[in-house]
Design an enzyme around this catalytic site. Structure first.
Site, PDB file in Angstrom:
ATOM      1  N   SER A 134       0.838  -1.198   0.000  1.00  0.00           N
ATOM      2  CA  SER A 134       0.000   0.000   0.000  1.00  0.00           C
ATOM      3  C   SER A 134       0.870   1.242   0.000  1.00  0.00           C
ATOM      4  O   SER A 134       2.019   1.221   0.463  1.00  0.00           O
ATOM      5  CB  SER A 134      -0.888  -0.002   1.253  1.00  0.00           C
ATOM      6  OG  SER A 134      -1.512   1.254   1.447  1.00  0.00           O
ATOM      7  N   TYR A 147      -2.899  -0.619  10.180  1.00  0.00           N
ATOM      8  CA  TYR A 147      -2.833  -0.983   8.757  1.00  0.00           C
ATOM      9  C   TYR A 147      -1.518  -0.522   8.142  1.00  0.00           C
ATOM     10  O   TYR A 147      -0.819  -1.300   7.474  1.00  0.00           O
ATOM     11  CB  TYR A 147      -4.017  -0.383   8.011  1.00  0.00           C
ATOM     12  CG  TYR A 147      -4.038  -0.706   6.538  1.00  0.00           C
ATOM     13  CD1 TYR A 147      -4.509  -1.937   6.085  1.00  0.00           C
ATOM     14  CD2 TYR A 147      -3.582   0.210   5.586  1.00  0.00           C
ATOM     15  CE1 TYR A 147      -4.527  -2.244   4.733  1.00  0.00           C
ATOM     16  CE2 TYR A 147      -3.594  -0.090   4.237  1.00  0.00           C
ATOM     17  CZ  TYR A 147      -4.070  -1.316   3.814  1.00  0.00           C
ATOM     18  OH  TYR A 147      -4.069  -1.611   2.470  1.00  0.00           O
ATOM     19  N   LYS A 151       1.711  -2.784   6.520  1.00  0.00           N
ATOM     20  CA  LYS A 151       2.209  -2.617   5.155  1.00  0.00           C
ATOM     21  C   LYS A 151       3.667  -2.157   5.143  1.00  0.00           C
ATOM     22  O   LYS A 151       4.436  -2.523   4.240  1.00  0.00           O
ATOM     23  CB  LYS A 151       1.327  -1.649   4.385  1.00  0.00           C
ATOM     24  CG  LYS A 151      -0.109  -2.164   4.172  1.00  0.00           C
ATOM     25  CD  LYS A 151      -0.135  -3.507   3.459  1.00  0.00           C
ATOM     26  CE  LYS A 151      -1.555  -3.935   3.095  1.00  0.00           C
ATOM     27  NZ  LYS A 151      -1.585  -5.214   2.353  1.00  0.00           N
TER      28      LYS A 151
END
EC number: 1.1.1.10
Length: 242
Positions: A134, A147, A151
């Site tokens: 991401s 999150y 990543k």
């Protein structure tokens, strides 16, 4: 551009919600093993792409994953696409959200990649692995502390995998998209005000379409990228340039 994927066996995780990759690979003539935790998604994929091999398993469950994929057979290429996005303000992050996020977004990548890489090494054949990361791996995004952390870890895992698997002729790369209009992306960015705060940071002024990411994945799987490994390929409209 001929990608040379026809006849190659490709395992794709997160295939239910990330069906664009499965559909594109199927169209090239690749033999696809589609992994999803949602049986209904797999059923519809089988109807859309006759001949794919569906595997229903929750990759957050180590033992279940081993049972489901331990005897999957020869795999030439791997796309680690499965992920969850459990968004919470930093001060409200829960143990449950942390554990689930790292189980699916990072630990499952290690486990599935080990299964595939060991098979490639045992067969003495080259291969390629693409990890779907991401833009949030390298930039902070509000309410994305866990999150973004998964990543960021995935980007570094990609580099270490490339370092260690390179001598076995296994290439490992990541693609790092901006928001993509998948069901997960739509759920997280459907609010126009929230979306504008992100779009204002993207020089091209738009989110990615599924095919933008799929094209990058197929390129990195193919021999056309035969000298590329350990890279993180941005598909983010210039977000990292700002």
């Amino acid at each position: 551009m001929e990608l040379g994927l026809a006849g190659r066996r490709v395992l794709v995780t997160g295939a239910g919600k990330g069906r664009g990759t499965v559909q594109a690979l199927h169209a090239t003539g690749a033999r696809v093993v589609a992994v999803s935790r949602t049986q209904a998604d797999l059923d519809s994929l089988v109807r859309e792409c006759p001949g794919i091999e569906p595997v229903c398993v929750d990759l957050g469950d180590w033992e279940a994953t081993e049972r489901a994929l331990g005897s999957v057979g020869p795999v030439d290429l791997l796309v680690n696409n499965a992920a969850v996005a459990l968004l919470q303000p930093f001060l409200e992050v829960t143990k449950e959200a942390f554990d689930r996020s790292f189980e699916v977004n990072l630990r499952a990548v290690i486990q599935v990649s080990q299964i595939v890489a060991r098979g490639l090494i045992a067969r003495g054949v080259p291969g390629a692995i693409v990890n779907v990361s991401s833009q949030g791996s390298q930039r902070a995004v509000t309410n994305h502390s866990v999150y973004c952390s998964t990543k960021g870890a995935l980007d570094m895992l990609t580099k270490v995998m490339a370092l260690e698997l390179g001598p076995h002729k296994i290439r490992v790369n990541a693609v790092n998209p901006t928001v993509v209009m998948t069901p997960m992306g739509q759920a997280a960015w459907s609010d126009p005000h929230k979306a504008k705060t992100m779009l204002d940071r993207i020089p091209l002024g738009k989110f990615a379409e599924v095919e933008h990411v799929v094209d990058a994945i197929l390129f990195l799987l193919s021999d056309r990228s035969g000298m590329t490994t350990g890279s993180t390929l941005p598909v983010e409209g210039g977000f990292w340039a700002c």
